[in-house]
Design an enzyme around this catalytic site. Structure first.
Site, PDB file in Angstrom:
ATOM      1  N   ARG A  10       0.808  -1.176  -0.031  1.00 59.05           N
ATOM      2  CA  ARG A  10      -0.073   0.070   0.175  1.00 59.05           C
ATOM      3  C   ARG A  10       0.991   1.048  -0.145  1.00 59.05           C
ATOM      4  NH1 ARG A  10      -5.356   1.330   3.715  1.00 59.05           N
ATOM      5  NH2 ARG A  10      -6.182   0.007   1.953  1.00 59.05           N
ATOM      6  N   HIS A  54      -7.456   1.208  -6.320  1.00 64.41           N
ATOM      7  CA  HIS A  54      -7.673   0.293  -5.395  1.00 64.41           C
ATOM      8  C   HIS A  54      -8.321  -1.142  -5.730  1.00 64.41           C
ATOM      9  CE1 HIS A  54      -7.928  -0.974  -1.184  1.00 64.41           C
ATOM     10  NE2 HIS A  54      -8.876  -0.253  -0.641  1.00 64.41           N
ATOM     11  N   GLN A 110     -10.120  -3.694  -3.269  1.00 64.55           N
ATOM     12  CA  GLN A 110     -11.808  -3.301  -2.773  1.00 64.55           C
ATOM     13  C   GLN A 110     -12.629  -3.490  -3.912  1.00 64.55           C
ATOM     14  OE1 GLN A 110     -12.291  -1.864   0.610  1.00 64.55           O
ATOM     15  NE2 GLN A 110     -14.358  -2.481  -0.377  1.00 64.55           N
ATOM     16  N   ASP A 167     -17.372   7.306  -1.115  1.00 63.88           N
ATOM     17  CA  ASP A 167     -15.880   7.073  -0.355  1.00 63.88           C
ATOM     18  C   ASP A 167     -15.571   8.262   0.367  1.00 63.88           C
ATOM     19  OD1 ASP A 167     -13.391   6.250   0.506  1.00 63.88           O
ATOM     20  OD2 ASP A 167     -12.434   6.635  -1.721  1.00 63.88           O
ATOM     21  N   CYS A 187     -16.587   1.904   0.830  1.00 65.54           N
ATOM     22  CA  CYS A 187     -15.303   0.914   1.027  1.00 65.54           C
ATOM     23  C   CYS A 187     -14.800   1.128   2.532  1.00 65.54           C
ATOM     24  CB  CYS A 187     -14.207   1.359   0.164  1.00 65.54           C
ATOM     25  SG  CYS A 187     -13.731   3.223   0.436  1.00 65.54           S
ATOM     26  N   ARG A 241     -13.757  -8.338   1.476  1.00 61.75           N
ATOM     27  CA  ARG A 241     -12.291  -8.329   1.109  1.00 61.75           C
ATOM     28  C   ARG A 241     -11.452  -9.622   1.470  1.00 61.75           C
ATOM     29  NH1 ARG A 241      -9.890  -3.266   1.255  1.00 61.75           N
ATOM     30  NH2 ARG A 241      -8.058  -4.502   0.737  1.00 61.75           N
TER      31      ARG A 241
HETATM   32  N1   CP Z   1     -11.300  -0.184   2.576  1.00 63.71           N
HETATM   33  C1   CP Z   1     -10.090  -0.335   2.849  1.00 63.71           C
HETATM   34  O1   CP Z   1      -8.949  -0.620   2.181  1.00 63.71           O
HETATM   35  O2   CP Z   1      -9.846  -0.018   4.200  1.00 63.71           O
HETATM   36  P1   CP Z   1      -8.477   0.429   5.117  1.00 63.71           P
HETATM   37  O3   CP Z   1      -7.807   1.651   4.579  1.00 63.71           O
HETATM   38  O4   CP Z   1      -8.926   0.014   6.528  1.00 63.71           O
HETATM   39  O5   CP Z   1      -7.589  -1.081   4.616  1.00 63.71           O
HETATM   40  N1  NVA Z   2      -9.931   6.882  -1.155  1.00 57.05           N
HETATM   41  C1  NVA Z   2      -9.544   6.268  -0.118  1.00 57.05           C
HETATM   42  C2  NVA Z   2      -9.818   4.887   0.110  1.00 57.05           C
HETATM   43  C3  NVA Z   2      -9.720   4.262   1.507  1.00 57.05           C
HETATM   44  C4  NVA Z   2      -9.973   2.654   1.458  1.00 57.05           C
HETATM   45  C5  NVA Z   2      -8.154   6.768   0.367  1.00 57.05           C
HETATM   46  O1  NVA Z   2      -7.217   6.410  -0.612  1.00 57.05           O
HETATM   47  O2  NVA Z   2      -7.650   7.032   1.419  1.00 57.05           O
END
Ligand code: CP
Ligand code: NVA
Length: 303
Positions: A103, A130, A133, A222, A262, A290
């Site tokens: 990530r 992502h 997700q 989101d 999400c 997930r």
């Molecule tokens: N939706 C999602 O990816 O959540 P986290 O940021 O908690 O991993």
């Molecule tokens: N758009 C958000 C998604 C979190 C799962 C971010 O990138 O923070």
């Protein structure tokens, strides 16, 4: 398929195969039987940003499949690409582990890891996309609606990593995506073009949320402020006024439209508590999926 970096580089067949496998493995999981296909295998999980769902669901998925996951925060290795180049990290970790999940802020970090790693690399969210997700989301929609073909998602809010991955998955799986964002926050034209080149007419973009939710099977939102944009939070709260998913907006949607997010959600900003807790909300099924999607992905890539 060595890596899982972006939905637009997978074929519709590969995506459907992953969804079928997710359903099969979910049944097995619910029955209490175990599939130990990853016994003795290790996934190294690199994080530049916080996470609840991604971190925990990948770690549980590895344990459940008989393997293990190692969580690495950036400080532990002196930062990804800071103490040493990404290409060296990729090659060193390939000598220790059977897979790498990351990530990151920059999408290029994940593509560089994939380029140089000899083991599969999984995108666990970048500023650009992502995909895990989005795949868990379509799995959830398939379970609730019994199909994906022809389903319309209305996505209300920021044209961010989540909106982009939804655009790509909709194009590959014969779904429609109506995006509604304020001026300046729309999904970029290049991403819309990528989706619409795959399947013409998949993605439409408006700045009228009520118009987007008309005929929608799913209303999705989101956060307005993604990880890394915290300094812009106050400006964004002002700019997104009128784009909240609330009871008033849902009067323009079909009564049985399902609500998705999400998570993490900021109640009172992009969505109200009432809508999250409503009967039409399938948000926690999304979170659960997930785990089931990623078990399938890990089995496919690592076993
Ligand atoms: N939706 C999602 O990816 O959540 P986290 O940021 O908690 O991993
Ligand atoms: N758009 C958000 C998604 C979190 C799962 C971010 O990138 O923070």
């Amino acid at each position: 398929m060595k890596d899982f970096i972006s939905i637009n580089s997978c074929s519709s067949e590969q995506l459907n195969e992953l969804l079928d496998l997710s359903i099969e493995l979910k049944k097995l999981y619910k029955s209490g039987d175990r599939d130990l296909c990853l016994a003795g295998k290790t996934l190294i999980m690199l994080f530049e940003k916080p996470s609840l769902r991604t971190r925990m669901s990948f770690q549980v998925a590895m344990t459940n499949l008989g393997g293990s996951g190692i969580y690495v925060k950036p400080e532990d290795i002196g930062g990804i690409g800071k103490r040493e180049p990404v290409k060296d990290i990729a090659r060193v970790l390939s000598r220790y582990a059977h897979g790498i999940m990351a990530r990151t802020f920059e999408h290029d970090t994940v593509t560089q890891l994939a380029k140089y790693a000899q083991v599969p690399v999984i995108n666990a969210l970048t500023d650009w996309s992502h995909p895990c997700q989005a795949m868990a989301d379509v799995l959830t929609i398939r379970e609730h609606k019994g199909k994906l073909n022809g389903i319309k998602i209305a996505y209300i809010g920021d044209g961010n990593n989540m909106a982009r991955s939804l655009a790509f998955v909709c194009a590959k799986l014969d779904m429609k995506l109506a995006l509604a964002a304020p001026a300046g926050y729309q999904l970029d034209d290049d991403s819309i073009k990528i989706a619409n080149d795959v399947a013409p007419g998949t993605v439409t973009s408006t700045n009228d949320p009520a118009c987007a939710v008309t005929d929608a099977d799913i209303v999705y939102t989101d956060t307005w402020t993604s990880m890394g944009q915290e300094d812009e939070k106050q400006k964004r709260i002002k700019d997104f006024e009128g784009f909240q998913v609330n009871t008033e907006l849902l009067k323009s949607a079909p009564k049985d439209a399902k609500i998705m997010h999400c998570l993490p959600a900021y109640r009172g900003l992009e969505i109200t508590d009432e809508v999250i807790e409503s009967d039409n909300s399938i948000i926690f099924d999304q979170s659960e999926n997930r785990l089931h999607f990623q078990r399938a992905l890990l089995k496919k890539l690592l076993s």
